[in-house]
Design an enzyme around this catalytic site. Sequence first.
Site, mmCIF file in Angstrom:
data_model
loop_
_atom_site.group_PDB
_atom_site.id
_atom_site.type_symbol
_atom_site.label_atom_id
_atom_site.label_comp_id
_atom_site.label_asym_id
_atom_site.label_seq_id
_atom_site.Cartn_x
_atom_site.Cartn_y
_atom_site.Cartn_z
ATOM 1 N N ASP A 86 1.039 -0.973 0.166
ATOM 2 C CA ASP A 86 -0.162 0.090 -0.007
ATOM 3 C C ASP A 86 0.883 1.101 -0.002
ATOM 4 O O ASP A 86 2.133 1.058 0.235
ATOM 5 C CB ASP A 86 -0.701 -0.013 1.286
ATOM 6 C CG ASP A 86 -1.886 1.270 1.219
ATOM 7 O OD1 ASP A 86 -2.379 1.593 0.236
ATOM 8 O OD2 ASP A 86 -1.963 1.690 2.505
ATOM 9 N N LYS A 87 0.365 2.342 -0.228
ATOM 10 C CA LYS A 87 1.208 3.752 -0.416
ATOM 11 C C LYS A 87 0.892 4.470 1.017
ATOM 12 O O LYS A 87 1.918 4.578 1.742
ATOM 13 C CB LYS A 87 0.765 4.653 -1.331
ATOM 14 C CG LYS A 87 1.594 5.679 -1.441
ATOM 15 C CD LYS A 87 1.085 6.687 -2.727
ATOM 16 C CE LYS A 87 0.066 7.384 -2.323
ATOM 17 N NZ LYS A 87 0.215 8.466 -1.409
ATOM 18 N N GLU A 114 -9.507 14.508 7.252
ATOM 19 C CA GLU A 114 -10.041 15.182 8.001
ATOM 20 C C GLU A 114 -9.800 16.220 9.276
ATOM 21 O O GLU A 114 -9.814 17.413 9.089
ATOM 22 C CB GLU A 114 -11.280 14.550 8.536
ATOM 23 C CG GLU A 114 -12.332 13.683 7.742
ATOM 24 C CD GLU A 114 -13.398 13.018 8.388
ATOM 25 O OE1 GLU A 114 -13.382 12.897 9.490
ATOM 26 O OE2 GLU A 114 -14.577 12.812 7.840
ATOM 27 N N LYS A 117 -17.403 16.806 0.053
ATOM 28 C CA LYS A 117 -16.003 16.816 -0.312
ATOM 29 C C LYS A 117 -15.850 15.470 -0.667
ATOM 30 O O LYS A 117 -16.412 14.504 -0.408
ATOM 31 C CB LYS A 117 -15.159 17.155 0.903
ATOM 32 C CG LYS A 117 -15.262 16.024 1.919
ATOM 33 C CD LYS A 117 -14.308 16.605 3.023
ATOM 34 C CE LYS A 117 -14.197 15.496 4.246
ATOM 35 N NZ LYS A 117 -13.519 15.697 5.292
ATOM 36 N N GLY A 121 -5.114 3.944 -4.020
ATOM 37 C CA GLY A 121 -6.234 4.478 -4.541
ATOM 38 C C GLY A 121 -6.023 5.895 -4.919
ATOM 39 O O GLY A 121 -6.999 6.611 -5.253
ATOM 40 N N ASP A 122 -4.672 6.700 -5.005
ATOM 41 C CA ASP A 122 -4.275 7.844 -5.378
ATOM 42 C C ASP A 122 -4.654 8.117 -6.896
ATOM 43 O O ASP A 122 -4.657 7.166 -7.640
ATOM 44 C CB ASP A 122 -3.021 8.246 -4.948
ATOM 45 C CG ASP A 122 -2.968 8.613 -3.596
ATOM 46 O OD1 ASP A 122 -4.257 8.714 -2.719
ATOM 47 O OD2 ASP A 122 -1.909 8.580 -2.897
ATOM 48 N N LYS A 134 -7.215 -5.097 -5.035
ATOM 49 C CA LYS A 134 -5.663 -5.318 -4.522
ATOM 50 C C LYS A 134 -5.467 -6.815 -4.145
ATOM 51 O O LYS A 134 -4.518 -7.428 -4.494
ATOM 52 C CB LYS A 134 -5.421 -4.494 -3.333
ATOM 53 C CG LYS A 134 -5.181 -3.066 -3.352
ATOM 54 C CD LYS A 134 -5.143 -2.445 -1.774
ATOM 55 C CE LYS A 134 -5.063 -0.936 -2.079
ATOM 56 N NZ LYS A 134 -4.755 -0.341 -0.680
ATOM 57 N N ASP A 162 -6.552 -2.869 3.358
ATOM 58 C CA ASP A 162 -5.268 -3.790 3.049
ATOM 59 C C ASP A 162 -5.672 -5.114 3.549
ATOM 60 O O ASP A 162 -4.748 -5.950 3.318
ATOM 61 C CB ASP A 162 -3.931 -3.091 3.552
ATOM 62 C CG ASP A 162 -3.661 -1.731 2.999
ATOM 63 O OD1 ASP A 162 -4.090 -1.333 1.586
ATOM 64 O OD2 ASP A 162 -3.378 -0.899 3.793
#
Length: 1317
Positions: free
Chosen positions: A413-414, A652, A718, A841-842, A942, A966
């Site tokens: 993951d990042k 947040e 948002k 997910g970026d 993933k 993850d």
Amino acid sequence: MTWKSPVALVREALQGQRAREKDLRSLMSNLPYEGLEKGKQPNHYFPSNAIKTTKYSLLLFIPMNLYEQFHRLANIYFVGLAILNFIPVVNAFQPEVALIPICIILSLTALKDAWEDFRRYQSDKKLNNTPCFIYSRKEKQFVERRWKDVRVGDFVKVVCNETIPADLLLLYTSDPNGVCLIETANLDGETNLKQRTAVSGVCNSNPEFEPESFNGIVVCEKPNNNLNHFKCYIEKPDNQKVGAGIESLLLRGCTVRNTDHAVGFVVYAGHETKSMLNNSGPRYKRSKLERRLNIDVFFCFILLFAMCLIGALGHFIWLYDLPSVPPYLVPPANGHLDSPNLSSFYMFFTMIILLQILIPISLYVSIELVKISQIFLITNDIDLYDEETDSRIQCKALNITEDLGQIEYIFSDKTGTLTENKMVFRRCSIMGTEYPHKENAIRLAVLNEPESEEEVIYNQDLQHLPTGWSLESEEANSEDTHRHGSRRKSKVLGTTQSDVAFSSPLETEVIPDRKLLQQISRTGSSSRCQKIDPYLEFFLALTICNTVVVSMATTQRRRVSVSPKAGQTNNPLETLSSLVKNTGNIFKCCKRKPKRNRTFTMDSDDQFQPSVKMEEPGTSGLQPCSLHAASLHDKHPLTSDNLRYEAESPDEAALVYASKAYGFTLLARTPDSVTVRLPSGEVLVFEVLDTLTFDSNRKRMSVLVRHPITKEYVLYTKGADYAIMELLGTPYAEHFSGNEKNIAAVTQRHLDCYAKEGLRTLCIAKKVVSEAVYKHWLVERQRALTAIDNREVLIMDTAVQLETNLTLLGATGIEDRLQENVPDTIMALRQAGIKVWVLTGDKPETAVNIGYACRLLEDEDLVINMSCKDKITCRAILDCTLEEVRRYNSDPRNVDTTLNISLVIDGRTLTMALSPDLRGNFVDLAKHCRSVLCCRVTPLQKSRVVKVIRENLKVMTLAVGDGANDVNMIQAADIGIGISGQEGMQAVMASDFAISRFKHLKKLLLVHGHWCYTRLANMIIYFFYKNVAYVNLLFWYQFFCGFSGSTMIDYWLLIFFNLFFTSLPPIMFGIMDRDISAEMLLGVPELYKTGQGEGDYRFTTFWVSILDAFYQSLVCFFIPYFVYQDSDIDMFTFGTPLNTTALFTILLHLSIEIKSWTVVHWVVMLGSVLFYFIVTLAYSATCVTCNPPSNPYWVLQNQMADPMFYLICILSTVVALLPRYTFHVLQNSIALSPLIEAKHLDRLDPSMREEWMKEWRSYRGGGQVQRSTLSTPPSPTLENPVDIFSESLAVSDIMGDDFTLNVMTKNYQRPADTQAT
């Protein structure tokens, strides 16, 4: 107690089973039935709250434990042979003697299981007797009971800092807004507070709740292990239904915080609670080495069968060739000897008993001991200890340590894994205007600079931090003060720890942008008007559109340690004084990419003042708990300094603190309202009509409020940029004005720039909803909330229905910094032959930027960026790229070079590439890529990627992550590693190993993984060799005793040989042997490749050892045989030098294999020899009639008085070990393997060794191809990020604009890139 017939008991049991298996349960209050026997209570079918996690009972321990142990086939095999030895016609030993080894093995395992189960019993007893409060109708109050007394249908009261005993439907809290705050650290490890609300419209009694007034029926779903979903409604006497969900459920094991007390209705108890359903116990995984071991055990069975068959046939031939019955063959009681056929049949089983140790009985126990010791060494490695979090590595899977040395693919993951997951507000765009926050960037750069010795001394005495930013203090201090004070204070803020999640000074400190601050100041000074300024709306959206819980810094909450189930450890390592905390050193690799102009002017010191002051909590003791301590009626003054925010995500928290820096302060939050203070000091109370929570499908969240100024229904939203932009409609549609068109286009450009800088982007939007639309939508919403079937789908549909035609307010860019030493770790893993994949997910731009920063992508890499809209395009891209790769590999000019390909693929394209018809091509392409970056992927994708690569390429995989998203990926890999970061402990709880920093992966794999694998592999091979070599002595003897199953060694000495004399040395060999030092393994990561694939434990290695064992057994048998030929010695006198020679040969063979000698090795080896002679001498001196008619009395004493005995031992040992020793000499002097070369370097002086290592790395790394020599693969679109050139390609005619394939490189001077139009 009344007697019941068996039929009634069976009928009642069946009724209870049907009641528990129903999809919906109807639960009633137990109060009207208090005092009645259990069978007359309405909820008696459901289990009590008492738990039992033990596996055994005192009476049934022995049979149940034996049943468990007999799941291992080896135990059944040895027990069967021991039983077979009791049959007189086939026995080879005394029956009692044959039982000793297996009884010892079973007893040791049973003692271990009994101790573990006793500890579970003590834990259950303590938990079941924990006190709690249950309402009693007789006493008209809550009375103290035990957790085990709680039943479904009871009313339970929990107070502040108390653990919840069962799953409770929240009906009442001490808070007037019906809110209860809980901490789920014991459940999922998350330390931030979560808000739960009482079911509305059910209990209206004030000021205290009266459980007897509750007369509804609770209808809920049957128990499941989903912690995030709960379906329930309460049916009132008037048939009105009130819906409830997970937001009203208090889960067992959670802790009540900042709430005086709460009352709940028990819906699930004991083993039906969600926490217990998630407690599945330890995971069992079979390592690759263990699977290979089972195959070799099968080969040993075949070998044993062949040897026994030879023995049976030999016995038949020997009996058949006898001219008459010899006198030493005594017939049985009937006076007749068995026929040769029947005797050879019996002899087959006798030979199996005699040669049974060919299958090593002690091997499995030895492997378990070695693995436990390896885990002990790993967990106590001080280099894997993290001082900041006071945590060390955790090993949860005890049987796969050796797999750490065979990893070929890593899936990571990042966010929170490669990065710190500390979100820092960096930039924003409002209504098309970009605000870079240069001053804040300078502060963050200062935090990254190394501290001088003077600054460290200064920080030790620093007591007070500067106050928060104010609009009036812009020209307060001088530049000189900034240079000497603010910098040091910022460093202190950057390292200060807080007990609240996502509230470190690095995250909470935001220095406002001067231009934006002036704009806000002008807006705030103007008179209030009906039309709200968009800048105010932007920051109101940031402040309101979240789930942040507000409390006060003066309200301390007692911390509880996370239970072992959550994966936390509170045992610090000893001798930590040598650890030095390293901070900073983040994003060093960003220097390789073109930089923006970051030359800023320093006008005054106010630019560098921290905007938020976060005081450390006092240490005077525990303060009274109170809910929403920041409410308007609190006795504490509402200042920016005494507020603290409990956020569920770092994003947040970063946005709320950024709003606070500009004067938009979140003062209080209740289920029905949000209180915000504006920069002018005016306090606005927004009525919250509904909250549309975030989900992975919508990729956004919204809050619907009534604006206190305009009285309009306003929806603030948002979310991800692509999710929000799609809801704006087509930006260039005709109904958009020119200004709106410009805002959307300019904001999108800003978002692209943010992503290219590696920032996480969010879009902020709003929508004004008419009253008619709201009322119509409210009806649909209520129907969805009260539904039981498809409740989540209906709720999401109502959210999507409202989130349309939004008005864009702006965007934000948040930085998530790389963890320390991530680039070095990834580079070392790649040099070790491990292919690293990052799944995030970026946005692709953000992911690519981070990829270069962490050295996942290199300057010389051919980076292929795949993004397409249909499967035809995806197939064409894969075919073209694979064809170019094959063409390159087939070119004779590229024999000694490596094509460095990296792949960037988005989630939509990945879905198409993983389809059955394209999966093969995708796997082939991925096999040629040394790194892959998957963007915009879901948690399900993933895990699917991991499974596809593992199953199709048959490789060892490792997955590492830190969050709940993850978990699927971690569980799908051969080894799952969780990082205990800021997103809770769900990844840790689902993992096999848990670390606190990504950099620890380097030593865990390259050093401990290599050691664990080589040690265990060599030990297993040695065990097989040892047993085959020793058992063959008995086999060769059968050729000279008529294959009668006789032995020339005493039975007791045969048992002791493997059980005591030669058991400890190989175990210590498997625990402590080191072929290469840790410094060399870290300095030359290429050495890790020796364990990949087949590694040391290969098919050829196994059979070479078996052949060597046959050779050594021949030497050890026939040299004494020829020496004593034609002599009159007895068989024990002949067997004693054989036994002694075998001992010396087997132990010296191990001495040749040992790579690093320690004092422990010397003690164990010499101790084994000494123990052999002491036991054998004592046994020979005391055993007079142990084994009639032959006895070993005084045999060894007589042999040791004969010089021939010593000559035989020396000569046999030397001749037996000569081939093995010669092979090692040639291997270490002529055919040098990388490990041998590294071992030679290990003996050099450290400075000289470092120079040789550098030269070796440059020599072995010289085969990589340079990017400038590569031809780009034929593709419809090739695009360089900076320079774009055009070249027409035929395939572009069929592609059009439906896809994007970018071949990118960071070497911007390369002139060969093309683009097809």
